[in-house]
Design an enzyme around this catalytic site. Structure first.
Site, mmCIF file in Angstrom:
data_model
loop_
_atom_site.group_PDB
_atom_site.id
_atom_site.type_symbol
_atom_site.label_atom_id
_atom_site.label_comp_id
_atom_site.label_asym_id
_atom_site.label_seq_id
_atom_site.Cartn_x
_atom_site.Cartn_y
_atom_site.Cartn_z
ATOM 1 N N ASP A 112 0.406 -4.139 -5.778
ATOM 2 C CA ASP A 112 0.535 -3.268 -4.677
ATOM 3 C C ASP A 112 0.366 -1.715 -5.304
ATOM 4 O OD1 ASP A 112 0.488 -2.118 -2.333
ATOM 5 O OD2 ASP A 112 2.272 -3.317 -1.677
ATOM 6 N N ALA A 113 -0.816 -1.277 -5.312
ATOM 7 C CA ALA A 113 -1.046 0.163 -5.911
ATOM 8 C C ALA A 113 -1.719 0.884 -4.894
ATOM 9 C CB ALA A 113 -1.755 -0.151 -7.141
ATOM 10 N N LYS A 114 -2.326 0.341 -3.871
ATOM 11 C CA LYS A 114 -3.049 1.425 -2.945
ATOM 12 C C LYS A 114 -3.762 2.400 -3.597
ATOM 13 C CE LYS A 114 0.404 0.263 0.740
ATOM 14 N NZ LYS A 114 1.185 -0.643 -0.041
ATOM 15 N N ARG A 115 -4.653 2.038 -4.453
ATOM 16 C CA ARG A 115 -5.707 3.116 -5.334
ATOM 17 C C ARG A 115 -6.763 3.506 -4.419
ATOM 18 N NH1 ARG A 115 -1.145 3.385 -7.561
ATOM 19 N NH2 ARG A 115 -0.741 3.524 -9.758
#
Lengths: 303, 303
Positions: free
Chosen positions: B104-107
């Protein structure tokens, strides 16, 4: 006295006479032969060492000539934990030498997670403590709040994506919502927060926006919605925008036009790649020439 | 044969009979006394060791009982390079034990930078090689393209933010664009890409969406726009959504309802914190009970 990001930044920019911010984006395939190692795969330990050598040398040439450096964290993440170690050391070196560090990370997440990111980069004593960070607004105002609180408490800066420089930025950002584009909706929402981070000395807010140099008319519109926010302006140079376009949203200040930072990454960091063969000039000379060209051009544009 | 994320995931979920994905969000103030050290400040070396001990023990109890773990990278970034080292070792341990890892990094960033992020997490041999990652869509389709190409080449999965679970998600995501909300605009844009990552065995696409359990009606609408995309569904449990709400967008499959992953972080990882005092039960027993409760509840909801 507590430092204030916008006041410190604007004061330095007025002294320097140009708004150039140098992006530290170590594209592995653009690193000059002088710094390359035998194995330049991202996971090779030598690669992190090559990046650290290159950027240490670059930083040392930038001190006193620019106010801000902007490391792009993606290129350090690409090298794993070793790359983050390199980033931590470079950030500490830059700040010790008097440069402000703006981390380009475009983070954004729900509240408790956003607080984790804020602590990672904006809290005093953090392993990778920087002066300012870029954020993404997709999750809404409550996702920005932990960053705003941390910036208020510690005098840090925030630049939230509004209108980005890439060709596809219009896919979402230009869509019309009740007669105005999404980027204007975001700018209005940010305007409701700027007063909390307003600088007592200059009036500029530490809560700013990312606005691509490639969209100068949109930048003027965003300036009208966000009059006190500093802009981080990518897209100058390598992405094709002129110096005049880059500063289109600037306003008159005590020593020329002002209103933010114009960032250049490849054009300064990899001038050989940008210009083709560099002939007999040394690496230092090529970098210095590229830096002089950018600061002269932007200095003229704000004069 | 090349692995395909969606096919592998859906096959495992059908075997397990529940869609629970356990979030690894090591909030420092929630870590049980058993794992705490004297100095738990983010920058203390002991803190990274405490997080590694806790999550190693958690991982070992999850093997065979869930298909996917979802580390939230913010909490590892908070610990600096040492934290990223912990994340790399936990990810390798989880994958070696047969768990899929969704980071979960939402890059989200412009093309060449997005390629750096894709290389960091989705390329074979990367220091932190995972099976899937979460992305943010604010910069437009060209910013997603490097991730889609990397996912296609290596059989990886992508979950792009569409409608998030937080209270403020409506600030931008619910605004109306030509008669439909922004989240629907994003879902439509993603639908144009799902075929490129469609699974030959199950028909489900490795290009999916993040859709909060707290907005079940919006989830049904997004399902109609994105019929083959797997959803990552946060907000179940600690954020207040029921199991029935969490699976509202699921559709009939060969062994029950299917269509994505329902994630729970605090409810499983920190059951003591979620439930108050745990009495005389051991740490392992409390975790097992919380896991059983979540898998039973979600298993019933999809049966």
């Amino acid at each position: 006295m507590q430092q204030h990001f916008a006041d410190t930044l604007v004061t330095r920019l007025r002294e320097l006479g140009h708004p150039l911010c140098v992006g530290l984006d170590p594209h592995l395939d653009l690193i000059a032969p002088l710094f390359r190692r035998a194995d330049m795969r991202p996971s090779a330990p030598e690669t992190a060492a090559a990046v650290e050598d290159l950027l240490t040398a670059v930083l040392d040439r930038l001190v006193g000539r620019v106010a801000v450096v902007k490391p792009q964290i993606a290129f350090f993440e690409l090298l794993g934990a070793a790359g983050i170690g390199v980033l931590e050391r470079l950030v500490a070196r830059a700040r010790a030498a008097g440069l402000l560090v703006l981390l380009d990370a475009k983070r954004g997440d729900v509240g408790s997670t956003a607080a984790g990111y804020a602590g990672a980069y904006l809290a005093p004593g953090a392993a990778c403590e920087v002066d300012a960070i870029t954020l993404s607004p997709y999750l809404g105002l409550d996702s920005l709040e932990p960053f705003v609180r941390c910036a208020e408490a510690n005098g840090r800066g925030l630049f939230t994506l509004v209108k980005t420089s890439n060709p596809g930025s219009g896919d979402l950002q230009d869509r019309e919502v009740e007669g105005e584009p999404v980027y204007a909706v975001v700018a209005r929402a940010l305007a409701s927060l700027t007063d909390r981070l307003a600088g007592p000395a200059t009036g500029w807010s530490s809560l700013g926006a990312v606005v691509g140099a490639t969209y100068p008319e949109q930048a003027e519109r965003i300036r009208s919605l966000l009059p006190s926010g500093l802009f981080l302006i990518p897209g100058y140079g390598a992405q094709g925008a002129s110096a005049a376009d880059a500063v289109r949203s600037f306003v008159a200040g005590p020593s020329g036009l002002e209103g933010g930072l114009v960032s250049s990454s490849r054009g300064v960091l990899f001038p050989q790649a940008a210009q083709g063969a560099s002939g007999a000039k040394s690496w230092e000379r090529v970098l210095d020439d590229a830096l002089d060209r950018a600061t002269d051009e932007l200095g003229d544009a704000v004069a």
